[in-house]
Motif scaffolding. Structure first.
Motif, PDB file in Angstrom:
ATOM      1  N   ARG A  82       0.863  -1.195   0.000  1.00 12.55           N
ATOM      2  CA  ARG A  82       0.000   0.000   0.000  1.00 12.55           C
ATOM      3  C   ARG A  82       0.895   1.239   0.000  1.00 12.55           C
ATOM      4  NH1 ARG A  82      -5.297  -0.670   1.492  1.00 12.55           N
ATOM      5  NH2 ARG A  82      -5.337   1.259   2.693  1.00 12.55           N
ATOM      6  N   GLY A  83       1.765   1.275  -0.997  1.00 15.55           N
ATOM      7  CA  GLY A  83       2.830   2.262  -1.046  1.00 15.55           C
ATOM      8  C   GLY A  83       2.436   3.612  -1.608  1.00 15.55           C
ATOM      9  N   HIS A  84       3.444   4.366  -1.979  1.00 13.95           N
ATOM     10  CA  HIS A  84       3.273   5.774  -2.316  1.00 13.95           C
ATOM     11  C   HIS A  84       4.108   6.086  -3.558  1.00 13.95           C
ATOM     12  CE1 HIS A  84       2.503   9.913  -0.232  1.00 13.95           C
ATOM     13  NE2 HIS A  84       2.428  10.043  -1.544  1.00 13.95           N
ATOM     14  N   VAL A  85       3.495   6.701  -4.547  1.00 12.64           N
ATOM     15  CA  VAL A  85       4.207   7.177  -5.734  1.00 12.64           C
ATOM     16  C   VAL A  85       4.280   8.699  -5.649  1.00 12.64           C
ATOM     17  CG1 VAL A  85       4.264   7.289  -8.255  1.00 12.64           C
ATOM     18  CG2 VAL A  85       3.365   5.247  -7.112  1.00 12.64           C
ATOM     19  N   VAL A  86       5.493   9.227  -5.680  1.00 10.63           N
ATOM     20  CA  VAL A  86       5.691  10.682  -5.654  1.00 10.63           C
ATOM     21  C   VAL A  86       6.336  11.099  -6.964  1.00 10.63           C
ATOM     22  CG1 VAL A  86       6.776  12.627  -4.491  1.00 10.63           C
ATOM     23  CG2 VAL A  86       5.946  10.691  -3.149  1.00 10.63           C
ATOM     24  N   LEU A  87       5.705  12.029  -7.641  1.00  7.93           N
ATOM     25  CA  LEU A  87       6.219  12.512  -8.923  1.00  7.93           C
ATOM     26  C   LEU A  87       6.651  13.962  -8.774  1.00  7.93           C
ATOM     27  CD1 LEU A  87       3.230  10.837  -9.543  1.00  7.93           C
ATOM     28  CD2 LEU A  87       4.484  10.621 -11.685  1.00  7.93           C
ATOM     29  N   VAL A  88       7.942  14.217  -8.972  1.00  2.00           N
ATOM     30  CA  VAL A  88       8.430  15.591  -8.951  1.00  2.00           C
ATOM     31  C   VAL A  88       8.165  16.186 -10.332  1.00  2.00           C
ATOM     32  CG1 VAL A  88      10.428  17.095  -8.722  1.00  2.00           C
ATOM     33  CG2 VAL A  88      10.118  15.172  -7.160  1.00  2.00           C
ATOM     34  N   ASN A  89       7.223  17.074 -10.379  1.00 10.91           N
ATOM     35  CA  ASN A  89       6.825  17.728 -11.613  1.00 10.91           C
ATOM     36  C   ASN A  89       7.601  19.043 -11.733  1.00 10.91           C
ATOM     37  OD1 ASN A  89       4.995  19.159 -13.638  1.00 10.91           O
ATOM     38  ND2 ASN A  89       3.903  17.216 -13.444  1.00 10.91           N
ATOM     39  N   SER A  90       6.940  20.134 -12.004  1.00 17.98           N
ATOM     40  CA  SER A  90       7.554  21.452 -12.150  1.00 17.98           C
ATOM     41  C   SER A  90       6.430  22.459 -12.275  1.00 17.98           C
ATOM     42  CB  SER A  90       8.428  21.483 -13.405  1.00 17.98           C
ATOM     43  OG  SER A  90       8.775  22.818 -13.751  1.00 17.98           O
ATOM     44  N   THR A  91       6.697  23.701 -11.905  1.00 18.62           N
ATOM     45  CA  THR A  91       5.679  24.721 -12.168  1.00 18.62           C
ATOM     46  C   THR A  91       5.469  24.890 -13.672  1.00 18.62           C
ATOM     47  OG1 THR A  91       7.413  26.402 -11.868  1.00 18.62           O
ATOM     48  CG2 THR A  91       5.934  25.994 -10.006  1.00 18.62           C
ATOM     49  N   ALA A  92       6.406  24.379 -14.488  1.00 16.90           N
ATOM     50  CA  ALA A  92       6.196  24.354 -15.940  1.00 16.90           C
ATOM     51  C   ALA A  92       5.100  23.363 -16.315  1.00 16.90           C
ATOM     52  CB  ALA A  92       7.494  23.991 -16.658  1.00 16.90           C
ATOM     53  N   GLY A  93       4.740  22.469 -15.388  1.00 14.34           N
ATOM     54  CA  GLY A  93       3.617  21.574 -15.607  1.00 14.34           C
ATOM     55  C   GLY A  93       2.285  22.219 -15.283  1.00 14.34           C
ATOM     56  N   LEU A  94       2.318  23.472 -14.859  1.00 12.92           N
ATOM     57  CA  LEU A  94       1.104  24.234 -14.564  1.00 12.92           C
ATOM     58  C   LEU A  94       0.904  25.386 -15.532  1.00 12.92           C
ATOM     59  CD1 LEU A  94       1.554  24.475 -10.681  1.00 12.92           C
ATOM     60  CD2 LEU A  94       0.040  22.914 -11.929  1.00 12.92           C
ATOM     61  N   SER A  95       2.014  25.887 -16.101  1.00 14.25           N
ATOM     62  CA  SER A  95       1.950  27.011 -17.029  1.00 14.25           C
ATOM     63  C   SER A  95       3.179  26.974 -17.925  1.00 14.25           C
ATOM     64  CB  SER A  95       1.899  28.342 -16.260  1.00 14.25           C
ATOM     65  OG  SER A  95       1.904  29.442 -17.146  1.00 14.25           O
ATOM     66  N   ALA A  96       2.976  26.992 -19.238  1.00 15.84           N
ATOM     67  CA  ALA A  96       4.080  26.888 -20.191  1.00 15.84           C
ATOM     68  C   ALA A  96       4.515  28.272 -20.668  1.00 15.84           C
ATOM     69  CB  ALA A  96       3.670  26.035 -21.380  1.00 15.84           C
ATOM     70  N   SER A  97       5.813  28.467 -20.717  1.00 14.25           N
ATOM     71  CA  SER A  97       6.395  29.735 -21.162  1.00 14.25           C
ATOM     72  C   SER A  97       7.019  29.572 -22.544  1.00 14.25           C
ATOM     73  CB  SER A  97       7.472  30.190 -20.170  1.00 14.25           C
ATOM     74  OG  SER A  97       6.924  30.366 -18.878  1.00 14.25           O
ATOM     75  N   PRO A  98       7.326  30.672 -23.229  1.00  9.95           N
ATOM     76  CA  PRO A  98       8.016  30.569 -24.515  1.00  9.95           C
ATOM     77  C   PRO A  98       9.318  29.782 -24.380  1.00  9.95           C
ATOM     78  CG  PRO A  98       7.223  32.809 -24.177  1.00  9.95           C
ATOM     79  CD  PRO A  98       6.995  32.073 -22.884  1.00  9.95           C
ATOM     80  N   GLU A  99       9.591  28.930 -25.330  1.00 12.08           N
ATOM     81  CA  GLU A  99      10.782  28.090 -25.440  1.00 12.08           C
ATOM     82  C   GLU A  99      10.781  26.903 -24.469  1.00 12.08           C
ATOM     83  OE1 GLU A  99      14.584  29.967 -26.022  1.00 12.08           O
ATOM     84  OE2 GLU A  99      13.664  31.878 -26.523  1.00 12.08           O
ATOM     85  N   TRP A 100       9.712  26.737 -23.720  1.00 13.91           N
ATOM     86  CA  TRP A 100       9.622  25.624 -22.756  1.00 13.91           C
ATOM     87  C   TRP A 100       8.644  24.552 -23.219  1.00 13.91           C
ATOM     88  CZ3 TRP A 100      11.618  25.356 -17.484  1.00 13.91           C
ATOM     89  CH2 TRP A 100      12.538  26.382 -17.190  1.00 13.91           C
TER      90      TRP A 100
END
Length: 229
Positions: A123-141
């Protein structure tokens, strides 16, 4: 003693998390992209065990793990590895897109699939390190942000699918953090890099451990961490 598998332990946030888990006496497994990297990680984290598997080649992960002996049970799978290449949509090649999506999204999805039986058992745990870029995309990203938007979708679906099996899923969205990846980003942006301006990896590590250690009556599903100055 809890058992954890960490990707991206070679530097930055992953290294900080690995050090903290080892220091408190937990059993630690580290994913390395090749045998040479595995030797480096074993030397850097005495007592940790290593598995070799390249997230950049998701289709080969099943074969790679099948040649080794992953843990029989797993209390957490911590997805911290990642890569980034900035560029205009008009300039990014399919090779960059494919590599970015493989390392940041498809590889984590496949590694999770392969280790779900061990996670369900504990009954484990998956932790995913995302990024604030996964909430809002900027130019060149675009390529990096697309991979992180996808990682958010992966976490949301996994959370709903595995709730009945007792598997918890947490996404952490760090802002700019003082890591080698951030130094590379500044070079690509043509900016001077000063790590003092950004989040210390230890602060993100504290966030991850808080999610891991939360009593089972609750789960942190999503958490955003931004620079405090």
């Amino acid at each position: 003693m809890s058992v954890h598998l960490v990707t991206g332990a070679g530097s930055g946030i992953g290294a900080a998390v690995a050090r903290r888990l080892l220091a408190r006496g937990d059993e630690l497994w580290l994913l390395a992209r090749d045998a040479g990297r595995a030797r480096e990680l074993a030397a850097a984290f005495p007592g940790a065990r290593t598995l070799v598997g390249d997230l950049g080649e998701p289709a080969r992960l099943s074969w790679a793990l099948g040649q080794q002996s992953p843990p029989d049970r797993l209390d957490s799978l911590l997805h911290i590895a990642g890569m980034i290449e900035l560029g205009l949509v008009g300039d990014l090649t399919p090779k960059i897109w494919q590599r970015t999506l493989a390392v940041n999204l498809i590889g984590p999805a496949e590694l999770t699939r392969l280790l779900l039986p061990q996670l369900r058992l504990s009954r484990g745990h998956v932790v995913l390190v995302n990024s604030t870029a996964g909430l809002s995309a900027s130019p060149e990203w675009s390529a990096y942000a697309a991979s992180k938007y996808g990682l958010r979708a992966l976490a949301d679906s996994l959370r709903a699918e595995e709730r009945g099996n007792g598997v918890r899923v947490t996404t952490v969205y760090p802002g700019r953090t003082a890591t080698p990846m951030q130094q590379k980003v500044h070079q690509q942006e043509g900016k001077t890099y000063d790590p003092a301006h950004w989040i210390d990896p230890e602060s993100v590590a504290t966030t991850l451990l808080t999610a891991l250690d939360l009593p089972r009556d609750a789960v942190i599903t999503e958490l955003t961490v931004r620079p405090g100055h």
